[in-house]
Design a protein around this motif. Structure first.
Motif, short mmCIF file in Angstrom:
data_model
loop_
_atom_site.label_atom_id
_atom_site.label_comp_id
_atom_site.label_asym_id
_atom_site.label_seq_id
_atom_site.Cartn_x
_atom_site.Cartn_y
_atom_site.Cartn_z
N ILE A 107 0.85 -1.20 0.00
CA ILE A 107 0.00 0.00 0.00
C ILE A 107 0.89 1.26 0.00
CG2 ILE A 107 -2.11 -0.97 1.00
CD1 ILE A 107 -1.21 -0.37 3.72
N ILE A 108 0.33 2.34 -0.48
CA ILE A 108 1.08 3.60 -0.56
C ILE A 108 0.67 4.49 0.60
CG2 ILE A 108 1.32 5.76 -1.90
CD1 ILE A 108 1.21 4.07 -4.44
N GLU A 109 1.68 5.15 1.16
CA GLU A 109 1.44 6.13 2.22
C GLU A 109 1.61 7.51 1.59
OE1 GLU A 109 3.58 5.24 6.00
OE2 GLU A 109 4.23 7.32 5.81
N ALA A 110 0.59 8.35 1.70
CA ALA A 110 0.65 9.70 1.11
C ALA A 110 0.54 10.72 2.22
CB ALA A 110 -0.49 9.88 0.11
N ARG A 111 1.48 11.63 2.28
CA ARG A 111 1.49 12.63 3.32
C ARG A 111 1.35 14.01 2.68
NH1 ARG A 111 3.41 11.95 8.73
NH2 ARG A 111 3.98 9.79 8.44
N ILE A 112 0.32 14.73 3.05
CA ILE A 112 0.07 16.04 2.47
C ILE A 112 0.54 17.10 3.44
CG2 ILE A 112 -1.75 17.59 1.60
CD1 ILE A 112 -3.24 14.80 1.01
N ASP A 113 1.49 17.91 3.00
CA ASP A 113 2.06 18.97 3.86
C ASP A 113 2.39 18.47 5.27
OD1 ASP A 113 1.93 20.75 1.79
OD2 ASP A 113 -0.05 21.51 2.35
N GLN A 114 3.06 17.33 5.32
CA GLN A 114 3.55 16.78 6.60
C GLN A 114 2.46 16.45 7.63
OE1 GLN A 114 6.44 19.59 6.19
NE2 GLN A 114 7.54 17.98 5.12
N LYS A 115 1.21 16.36 7.17
CA LYS A 115 0.14 15.98 8.11
C LYS A 115 0.10 14.45 8.23
CE LYS A 115 -2.75 20.02 7.24
NZ LYS A 115 -2.42 20.55 5.91
N ALA A 116 -0.85 13.95 9.02
CA ALA A 116 -0.98 12.50 9.21
C ALA A 116 -1.19 11.82 7.85
CB ALA A 116 -2.17 12.22 10.12
N PRO A 117 -0.61 10.65 7.67
CA PRO A 117 -0.66 10.03 6.34
C PRO A 117 -2.02 9.42 5.99
CG PRO A 117 0.49 8.59 7.86
CD PRO A 117 0.19 9.85 8.62
N PHE A 118 -2.25 9.34 4.67
CA PHE A 118 -3.38 8.60 4.12
C PHE A 118 -2.81 7.37 3.44
CE2 PHE A 118 -4.91 12.92 4.30
CZ PHE A 118 -6.21 12.76 4.76
N TYR A 119 -3.60 6.30 3.39
CA TYR A 119 -3.13 5.09 2.74
C TYR A 119 -3.93 4.82 1.47
CZ TYR A 119 -0.44 4.52 6.92
OH TYR A 119 0.46 4.74 7.94
N CYS A 120 -3.28 4.19 0.52
CA CYS A 120 -3.94 3.91 -0.76
C CYS A 120 -3.69 2.46 -1.15
CB CYS A 120 -3.38 4.76 -1.89
SG CYS A 120 -3.09 6.47 -1.47
N LEU A 121 -4.75 1.79 -1.55
CA LEU A 121 -4.62 0.41 -2.03
C LEU A 121 -4.51 0.41 -3.56
CD1 LEU A 121 -4.59 -2.57 -1.41
CD2 LEU A 121 -7.08 -2.55 -1.29
N ASN A 122 -5.21 1.30 -4.23
CA ASN A 122 -5.11 1.42 -5.69
C ASN A 122 -4.09 2.47 -6.09
OD1 ASN A 122 -6.77 -0.46 -6.87
ND2 ASN A 122 -8.46 0.94 -7.29
N GLU A 123 -4.38 3.70 -5.70
CA GLU A 123 -3.49 4.79 -6.12
C GLU A 123 -3.81 6.08 -5.39
OE1 GLU A 123 -6.98 5.12 -7.35
OE2 GLU A 123 -6.21 4.08 -9.09
N CYS A 124 -2.86 6.99 -5.48
CA CYS A 124 -3.10 8.37 -5.08
C CYS A 124 -3.07 9.18 -6.38
CB CYS A 124 -2.00 8.84 -4.13
SG CYS A 124 -2.16 10.58 -3.68
N THR A 125 -4.08 9.97 -6.60
CA THR A 125 -4.14 10.78 -7.82
C THR A 125 -4.15 12.23 -7.44
OG1 THR A 125 -5.51 9.07 -8.82
CG2 THR A 125 -5.48 11.18 -9.93
N ILE A 126 -3.36 13.01 -8.14
CA ILE A 126 -3.42 14.45 -7.93
C ILE A 126 -3.69 15.04 -9.30
CG2 ILE A 126 -0.85 14.45 -7.86
CD1 ILE A 126 -1.18 17.05 -6.18
N ARG A 127 -4.81 15.75 -9.41
CA ARG A 127 -5.14 16.27 -10.74
C ARG A 127 -5.87 17.60 -10.63
NH1 ARG A 127 -9.45 11.55 -11.80
NH2 ARG A 127 -11.06 12.53 -10.58
N SER A 128 -5.83 18.31 -11.75
CA SER A 128 -6.44 19.62 -11.81
C SER A 128 -7.95 19.49 -11.67
CB SER A 128 -6.09 20.27 -13.14
OG SER A 128 -6.76 21.50 -13.25
N SER A 129 -8.53 20.35 -10.88
CA SER A 129 -9.98 20.30 -10.74
C SER A 129 -10.64 21.35 -11.63
CB SER A 129 -10.36 20.55 -9.28
OG SER A 129 -9.94 21.83 -8.90
N THR A 130 -9.85 22.07 -12.38
CA THR A 130 -10.42 23.08 -13.29
C THR A 130 -9.95 22.76 -14.71
OG1 THR A 130 -8.54 24.58 -13.26
CG2 THR A 130 -10.12 24.82 -11.47
N ILE A 131 -10.32 23.61 -15.63
CA ILE A 131 -9.94 23.45 -17.03
C ILE A 131 -8.45 23.78 -17.22
CG2 ILE A 131 -10.53 25.79 -17.83
CD1 ILE A 131 -12.23 23.05 -19.55
#
Ligand code: NAP
Ligand code: MN
Length: 265
Positions: A107-131
């Motif tokens: 599993i992947i551990e994702a840490r956003i701005d050094q906060k408590a981690p989130f775990y991912c079984l498939n993936e972590c996606t970061i994408r634009s929410s606008t055009i």
């Protein structure tokens, strides 16, 4: 304390699913398995539904590494669901084996701005929410690697490699290789911005850091599996393989490549 024969069952609370769960609950009872008061006490955490339901079950139970997850599909075959509702006897048999046959999934551990981690079984996606596109500096370990501009990136586990990663042209990775696949979503390549242009696979001790360049136009959305996280002003996302894995009860003769073949070929 966990007791060897306690289970916890997760499914979408609809009337149809409640009906579907009844034969399963009956079989489990007949085989002397008991419902655990909460999922924390359960040795077996069972998801009834599809891969979607399995992802939710693992998330809601905190990615436990000290229990055995079981996926039971209500219709088709799935990647996390070894069993189907037509195979309940086989399921009970597999749960009663003196040595349980399990797969271990990274599993992947994702840490956003050094906060408590989130775990991912498939993936972590970061994408634009606008055009608009957004820009990120991509670092491997502490080294600057490339500057990405485009729609986003998918960082997939081996078992997640057959999901979003595959749609974005990534390779299917054997879950026996603990790794993360980094995959671009529509990168813009020109004389100013240049990325590798292919997905790449990082070994188990690597760390990936995505530093979001603060242009004032950046509105990325971060998703862990099928859940979107809402953070207002993200500066960086750090990703690495977690130092634990989840264990999933295995149906015999149903290897990962077996499922890839059945689902895609
Ligand atoms: P969804 O949009 O309802 O369904 C996505 C599909 O992917 C479903 O058919 C789901 O199977 C299947 N799936 C889930 N995990 C998989 C895996 N590891 N390998 C192969 N197929 C898999 O969303 P969802 O059901 O909540 O699943 C969330 C996943 O959707 C995300 O983790 C992401 O990987 C994927 N996704 C894909 C795209 C894309 O391909 N363009 C875009 C966004 C998200 P079930 O029907 O059994 O649930
Ligand atoms: Mn789904």
């Amino acid at each position: 304390m966990t007791s060897q024969n306690q289970y916890y069952l997760f499914f979408k609370q609809t009337e149809k699913m409640k009906q579907t769960s009844l034969p399963l609950i009956k079989k489990l009872e007949q085989a002397a398995f008991k419902q655990a008061p909460t999922f924390n006490e359960a040795t077996f955490i069972i998801s009834l539904g599809g891969d979607n339901s399995f992802l939710q079950t693992v998330r809601k139970t905190g990615f436990r590494s000290d229990c055995i997850y079981i996926g039971i599909n209500t219709d088709d075959i799935g990647f996390y669901t070894d069993f189907t509702v037509d195979q309940l006897d086989l399921l009970i048999q597999s749960m009663q084996e003196s040595t349980l046959e399990v797969r271990k999934y990274p599993i992947i551990e994702a840490r956003i701005d050094q906060k408590a981690p989130f775990y991912c079984l498939n993936e972590c996606t970061i994408r634009s929410s606008t055009i608009k596109t957004f820009v990120m500096d991509v670092c491997i370990d502490s080294h600057y690697f490339e500057t990405f501009r485009g729609d986003g990136m998918i960082i997939a586990t081996p078992t997640g490699s057959t999901a979003y990663n595959k749609s974005a042209g990534g390779a299917v990775i054997d879950p026996k290789l603990p790794s993360m696949q980094v995959n671009e979503i529509s990168s813009l390549n020109n004389s100013e911005y240049r990325t590798l242009g292919t997905s790449f696979v990082l070994g188990s001790d690597r760390q990936l850091t995505l530093k979001i360049v603060q242009t004032g136009n950046e509105f990325p959305v971060i998703a862990v599996d099928n859940e979107a996280l809402s953070f207002p002003q993200v500066k960086q996302v750090q990703l690495q393989l977690a130092n634990r894995q989840i264990q999933v009860l295995k149906l015999k003769n149903n290897s990962f490549w077996n499922r890839v073949q059945r689902k895609f070929l």
